[in-house]
Design an enzyme around this catalytic site. Structure first.
Site, PDB file in Angstrom:
ATOM      1  N   GLU A 156       4.487 -66.593  -3.941  1.00 59.80           N
ATOM      2  CA  GLU A 156       2.847 -66.611  -5.156  1.00 59.80           C
ATOM      3  C   GLU A 156       2.647 -65.679  -6.090  1.00 59.80           C
ATOM      4  O   GLU A 156       2.090 -65.075  -6.926  1.00 59.80           O
ATOM      5  CB  GLU A 156       1.863 -66.973  -4.454  1.00 59.80           C
ATOM      6  CG  GLU A 156       2.372 -68.862  -3.507  1.00 59.80           C
ATOM      7  CD  GLU A 156       1.452 -69.395  -2.432  1.00 59.80           C
ATOM      8  OE1 GLU A 156       0.901 -68.223  -1.999  1.00 59.80           O
ATOM      9  OE2 GLU A 156       1.410 -70.665  -2.673  1.00 59.80           O
ATOM     10  N   GLY A 215       0.178 -79.216  -1.790  1.00 57.38           N
ATOM     11  CA  GLY A 215       0.307 -80.277  -1.391  1.00 57.38           C
ATOM     12  C   GLY A 215      -0.455 -81.646  -2.268  1.00 57.38           C
ATOM     13  O   GLY A 215      -1.921 -81.849  -2.250  1.00 57.38           O
ATOM     14  N   MET A 240      -2.863 -74.562   3.039  1.00 51.64           N
ATOM     15  CA  MET A 240      -3.378 -73.816   3.589  1.00 51.64           C
ATOM     16  C   MET A 240      -4.520 -72.572   4.581  1.00 51.64           C
ATOM     17  O   MET A 240      -4.815 -71.595   4.970  1.00 51.64           O
ATOM     18  CB  MET A 240      -2.351 -73.333   5.181  1.00 51.64           C
ATOM     19  CG  MET A 240      -1.526 -74.768   5.724  1.00 51.64           C
ATOM     20  SD  MET A 240       0.126 -74.038   5.942  1.00 51.64           S
ATOM     21  CE  MET A 240      -0.649 -73.881   7.713  1.00 51.64           C
ATOM     22  N   GLU A 241      -4.976 -72.530   3.042  1.00 55.51           N
ATOM     23  CA  GLU A 241      -5.915 -70.902   2.650  1.00 55.51           C
ATOM     24  C   GLU A 241      -7.044 -71.169   2.436  1.00 55.51           C
ATOM     25  O   GLU A 241      -7.555 -70.502   1.861  1.00 55.51           O
ATOM     26  CB  GLU A 241      -5.134 -69.954   2.291  1.00 55.51           C
ATOM     27  CG  GLU A 241      -3.442 -69.518   3.263  1.00 55.51           C
ATOM     28  CD  GLU A 241      -2.358 -70.467   2.407  1.00 55.51           C
ATOM     29  OE1 GLU A 241      -2.705 -71.149   1.860  1.00 55.51           O
ATOM     30  OE2 GLU A 241      -1.458 -70.002   3.793  1.00 55.51           O
ATOM     31  N   ASP A 294       5.323 -79.901  -4.080  1.00 51.73           N
ATOM     32  CA  ASP A 294       4.990 -81.756  -3.225  1.00 51.73           C
ATOM     33  C   ASP A 294       4.904 -82.469  -2.278  1.00 51.73           C
ATOM     34  O   ASP A 294       2.896 -82.251  -3.039  1.00 51.73           O
ATOM     35  CB  ASP A 294       5.569 -81.033  -1.425  1.00 51.73           C
ATOM     36  CG  ASP A 294       4.914 -80.460  -0.732  1.00 51.73           C
ATOM     37  OD1 ASP A 294       4.414 -79.089  -1.013  1.00 51.73           O
ATOM     38  OD2 ASP A 294       3.515 -81.076  -0.046  1.00 51.73           O
TER      39      ASP A 294
HETATM   40  N1  LIG Z   1       2.816 -80.343   2.911  1.00 53.28           N
HETATM   41  C1  LIG Z   1       1.652 -78.592   2.494  1.00 53.28           C
HETATM   42  N2  LIG Z   1       0.976 -78.759   3.337  1.00 53.28           N
HETATM   43  C2  LIG Z   1       0.081 -78.040   3.570  1.00 53.28           C
HETATM   44  N3  LIG Z   1      -0.582 -76.178   3.305  1.00 53.28           N
HETATM   45  C3  LIG Z   1       0.767 -76.665   1.627  1.00 53.28           C
HETATM   46  C4  LIG Z   1       1.396 -75.555   0.574  1.00 53.28           C
HETATM   47  C5  LIG Z   1       0.275 -74.469  -0.030  1.00 53.28           C
HETATM   48  N4  LIG Z   1       1.096 -73.015   0.938  1.00 53.28           N
HETATM   49  C6  LIG Z   1       2.560 -73.389   1.521  1.00 53.28           C
HETATM   50  C7  LIG Z   1       2.929 -72.976   2.374  1.00 53.28           C
HETATM   51  C8  LIG Z   1       3.550 -73.813   3.441  1.00 53.28           C
HETATM   52  S1  LIG Z   1       3.545 -73.241   5.136  1.00 53.28           S
HETATM   53  C9  LIG Z   1       5.144 -73.262   5.185  1.00 53.28           C
HETATM   54  C10 LIG Z   1       5.803 -72.749   3.908  1.00 53.28           C
HETATM   55  N5  LIG Z   1       6.523 -72.137   4.247  1.00 53.28           N
HETATM   56  C11 LIG Z   1       7.884 -71.560   4.917  1.00 53.28           C
HETATM   57  C12 LIG Z   1       7.136 -71.251   6.101  1.00 53.28           C
HETATM   58  N6  LIG Z   1       5.570 -72.175   6.038  1.00 53.28           N
HETATM   59  C13 LIG Z   1       1.223 -72.220   2.988  1.00 53.28           C
HETATM   60  O1  LIG Z   1       1.207 -71.051   2.486  1.00 53.28           O
HETATM   61  C14 LIG Z   1       0.371 -73.010   2.000  1.00 53.28           C
HETATM   62  C15 LIG Z   1       2.760 -76.528   0.192  1.00 53.28           C
HETATM   63  N7  LIG Z   1       2.337 -77.902   0.161  1.00 53.28           N
HETATM   64  C16 LIG Z   1       1.629 -78.281   1.458  1.00 53.28           C
END
Ligand SMILES: Nc1ncnc2c(CN3C[C@H](CSc4cnccn4)[C@@H](O)C3)c[nH]c12
Length: 231
Positions: free
Chosen positions: A15, A81, A175-176, A199
């Protein structure tokens, strides 16, 4: 152009890599298990870092960017997401508010996402949002604005996604972001949360995430750099 010091934060290396690649005069500082890239972008002083995944890591990095590096505002760039059907992969969403979908003391009669002396939804800086809308208009880009829900879960389940959407009237999830919101709100620092969709938080989420992380992260990063030029 202002003499302000701008924090640019992501959660994952992918990112912020598109941003670091474009900085000048980069120096790095390792602090609290994070690497901070200090440099400039088109004459603006910036500090860039990724926190690692999840609310706790994001809280540490956001606080450090402000308290140790003295940043005056914080821009978050990353992927998310989709909850809203209006959002497709690659689309941009800016948060007008952020909440924590996994914060739950409903056993005491409180609403989901609420704890005493807190608030369910924290609003972002309207000035930064207006700058983003002007940029989107000038570039002919579509920018959605809505509530983003944050929790320590990678959501890959239609039922959980819909519950989050209904409970918090959220359009996207990650998640942040809400951690950044709590920190910046408490420390009175203007902040802006931008996400590009990777996604749809459904059964295909992990496959789509892996496929679109890099391209969606770049879409968000490019927009964030346009924001820096406009500050
Ligand atoms: N469906 C979703 N649910 C929750 N969060 C997200 C995100 C956003 N980010 C990407 C990443 C997924 S966990 C991760 C990713 N890659 C490797 C390990 N862990 C986390 O930093 C949150 C994008 N799609 C999401």
């Amino acid at each position: 152009m202002t003499s302000q010091k701008i924090a640019i934060m992501g959660a994952m290396p992918e990112e912020i890599e598109p941003i670091i690649d474009k900085l000048d005069n980069v120096g790095t500082t390792v602090y609290g298990n994070n690497k901070y890239y200090e440099g400039s972008y088109h004459g603006q002083e910036v500090v860039v870092a990724y926190s690692k995944i999840g609310k706790v890591f994001a809280t540490l990095t956001a606080t450090t960017l402000i308290e140790k590096f003295g940043c005056d505002m914080l821009l978050f760039s990353g992927v998310a997401g989709a909850i809203s059907n209006e959002l497709s992969i690659g689309d941009l969403i800016i948060a007008d508010g952020l909440c924590q979908h996994d914060l739950d003391i409903t056993a005491f009669g409180h609403p989901f996402g609420y704890v005493p002396e807190g608030e369910v939804c924290i609003s972002t800086d309207v000035g930064l949002r207006n700058i983003a809308k002007d940029i989107a208009k000038s570039k002919g880009l579509t920018l959605k604005e809505g509530v983003i829900a944050t929790g320590d879960q990678f959501v890959a389940n239609e039922e959980r996604k819909n519950w989050i959407g209904t409970t918090f009237k959220a359009d996207a999830l990650e998640m942040e972001g809400a951690s950044v919101a709590v920190v910046c709100n408490a420390l009175n620092v203007p902040f802006f949360i931008l996400r590009a969709i990777s996604d749809s938080a459904d059964m295909d989420a992990s496959f789509n995430f892996d496929e679109f992380l890099e391209s969606s992260a770049k879409i968000s990063a490019d927009f964030i750099l346009s924001m820096v030029d406009a500050l």
